[in-house]
Enzyme design. Structure first.
Site, PDB file in Angstrom:
ATOM      1  N   TYR A  21      40.591  37.049  46.622  1.00 50.94           N
ATOM      2  CA  TYR A  21      40.872  38.012  45.508  1.00 50.94           C
ATOM      3  C   TYR A  21      39.375  38.222  45.354  1.00 50.94           C
ATOM      4  CZ  TYR A  21      45.793  37.332  44.625  1.00 50.94           C
ATOM      5  OH  TYR A  21      47.291  37.207  44.850  1.00 50.94           O
TER       6      TYR A  21
HETATM    7  C1  COA Z   1      46.361  35.599  51.150  1.00 52.32           C
HETATM    8  C2  COA Z   1      47.201  36.600  51.761  1.00 52.32           C
HETATM    9  C3  COA Z   1      47.948  37.411  50.704  1.00 52.32           C
HETATM   10  C4  COA Z   1      46.309  37.730  52.483  1.00 52.32           C
HETATM   11  O1  COA Z   1      47.106  38.449  53.167  1.00 52.32           O
HETATM   12  P1  COA Z   1      46.770  38.935  54.572  1.00 52.32           P
HETATM   13  O2  COA Z   1      47.515  40.268  55.200  1.00 52.32           O
HETATM   14  O3  COA Z   1      46.771  37.846  55.658  1.00 52.32           O
HETATM   15  O4  COA Z   1      45.145  39.429  54.420  1.00 52.32           O
HETATM   16  P2  COA Z   1      44.497  40.876  54.960  1.00 52.32           P
HETATM   17  O5  COA Z   1      44.652  40.880  56.652  1.00 52.32           O
HETATM   18  O6  COA Z   1      44.856  41.930  53.968  1.00 52.32           O
HETATM   19  O7  COA Z   1      42.806  40.540  54.706  1.00 52.32           O
HETATM   20  C5  COA Z   1      42.191  41.299  54.117  1.00 52.32           C
HETATM   21  C6  COA Z   1      40.795  40.772  54.103  1.00 52.32           C
HETATM   22  O8  COA Z   1      40.730  39.389  53.256  1.00 52.32           O
HETATM   23  C7  COA Z   1      40.189  38.544  54.080  1.00 52.32           C
HETATM   24  N1  COA Z   1      41.079  37.361  54.034  1.00 52.32           N
HETATM   25  C8  COA Z   1      42.350  37.331  54.312  1.00 52.32           C
HETATM   26  N2  COA Z   1      43.001  35.838  53.496  1.00 52.32           N
HETATM   27  C9  COA Z   1      41.749  35.433  53.100  1.00 52.32           C
HETATM   28  C10 COA Z   1      41.437  34.148  52.314  1.00 52.32           C
HETATM   29  N3  COA Z   1      42.569  33.403  52.169  1.00 52.32           N
HETATM   30  N4  COA Z   1      40.240  34.050  51.861  1.00 52.32           N
HETATM   31  C11 COA Z   1      39.507  34.893  51.942  1.00 52.32           C
HETATM   32  N5  COA Z   1      39.343  35.858  52.637  1.00 52.32           N
HETATM   33  C12 COA Z   1      40.482  36.184  53.240  1.00 52.32           C
HETATM   34  C13 COA Z   1      40.747  39.014  55.637  1.00 52.32           C
HETATM   35  O9  COA Z   1      39.693  38.287  56.815  1.00 52.32           O
HETATM   36  C14 COA Z   1      40.123  40.679  55.557  1.00 52.32           C
HETATM   37  O10 COA Z   1      38.823  40.803  55.382  1.00 52.32           O
HETATM   38  P3  COA Z   1      38.281  42.196  56.072  1.00 52.32           P
HETATM   39  O11 COA Z   1      38.713  43.245  55.325  1.00 52.32           O
HETATM   40  O12 COA Z   1      36.818  42.020  56.120  1.00 52.32           O
HETATM   41  O13 COA Z   1      38.557  42.023  57.611  1.00 52.32           O
HETATM   42  C15 COA Z   1      48.345  36.247  52.806  1.00 52.32           C
HETATM   43  O14 COA Z   1      47.727  35.412  53.754  1.00 52.32           O
HETATM   44  C16 COA Z   1      49.399  35.183  52.154  1.00 52.32           C
HETATM   45  O15 COA Z   1      50.474  35.722  51.918  1.00 52.32           O
HETATM   46  N6  COA Z   1      49.046  33.877  52.188  1.00 52.32           N
HETATM   47  C17 COA Z   1      50.210  32.935  51.768  1.00 52.32           C
HETATM   48  C18 COA Z   1      50.536  33.173  50.129  1.00 52.32           C
HETATM   49  C19 COA Z   1      49.408  33.196  49.225  1.00 52.32           C
HETATM   50  O16 COA Z   1      48.319  32.543  49.561  1.00 52.32           O
HETATM   51  N7  COA Z   1      49.170  34.205  48.411  1.00 52.32           N
HETATM   52  C20 COA Z   1      47.989  34.263  47.521  1.00 52.32           C
HETATM   53  C21 COA Z   1      48.513  34.891  46.104  1.00 52.32           C
HETATM   54  S1  COA Z   1      48.501  33.325  44.921  1.00 52.32           S
END
Ligand code: COA
Length: 166
Positions: free
Chosen positions: A139
């Site tokens: 975030y």
């Molecule tokens: C966290 C989550 C929502 C991220 O979704 P994702 O589709 O994997 O992430 P994206 O591919 O959209 O990533 C977008 C950007 O954020 C970065 N990013 C992804 N996860 C990240 C993390 N945990 N920490 C920091 N950066 C992160 C990516 O490198 C990417 O960067 P870029 O635009 O420079 O390439 C997903 O991994 C998830 O569902 N995790 C399990 C549940 C969770 O943790 N939910 C969070 C809400 S509490």
């Protein structure tokens, strides 16, 4: 791909796995109920060709934030009483699809939806609850800042979000 409102007669909630049991359980057992009861609304990302398969989801609900919770700069011009906000209560991407920018896509969709909501009622900011340090980093990449009294709760003024992402 399209984002639509969760419909348990169409969407296969059981097959969804983001790797976080609490988030899977919410989608599978609580999201539709909370929607019926008016607690939150859940939006799912589905593939046009396979509409029942959930690739990602987020839930929206309402909350408020007070001046003491945000930075001095962000508090400038705000009233003394708390102001209305939208809370993205949950965000999760199916494990097989993580790292494909779907999390970012869903966050942008939630911001656009919040902008539409703000045409009908007051919305000052978007809030999220990060479940751990990794989620918090995700975030923070998009400009979310800590709420003073809870380091895992983050906010982003809607005007800032719209300026940054439009
Ligand atoms: C966290 C989550 C929502 C991220 O979704 P994702 O589709 O994997 O992430 P994206 O591919 O959209 O990533 C977008 C950007 O954020 C970065 N990013 C992804 N996860 C990240 C993390 N945990 N920490 C920091 N950066 C992160 C990516 O490198 C990417 O960067 P870029 O635009 O420079 O390439 C997903 O991994 C998830 O569902 N995790 C399990 C549940 C969770 O943790 N939910 C969070 C809400 S509490």
């Amino acid at each position: 791909m399209i984002v639509c409102s969760l419909d348990r007669s169409i969407h296969d909630r059981k097959a969804f796995d983001c790797g976080e049991p609490a988030l899977n359980a919410f989608l599978q057992t609580q999201a539709a109920k909370h929607q019926r009861q008016g607690f939150s609304r859940t939006f799912v990302l589905v593939d046009d060709g396979a509409a029942s398969r959930i690739l990602a989801f987020y839930s929206l609900t309402n909350c408020e934030i007070g001046r003491s919770s945000i930075t001095e700069d962000d508090a400038k011009g705000l009233p003394l009483h708390p102001v209305p906000c939208v809370m993205m209560a949950r965000l999760a991407v199916n494990r097989a699809n993580q790292g494909e920018s779907l999390g970012k896509w869903m966050l942008m969709d939630a911001i656009k939806r919040t902008a539409l909501i703000s045409q009908q009622t007051g919305v000052h900011a978007i809030l999220v609850d990060a479940k751990d340090a990794k989620a918090k980093q995700f975030y923070e990449r998009f400009g979310f800042k800590e709420v003073a009294e809870n380091p895992m709760r983050l906010y982003l003024p809607l005007a800032t979000a719209l300026n940054a992402f439009q």
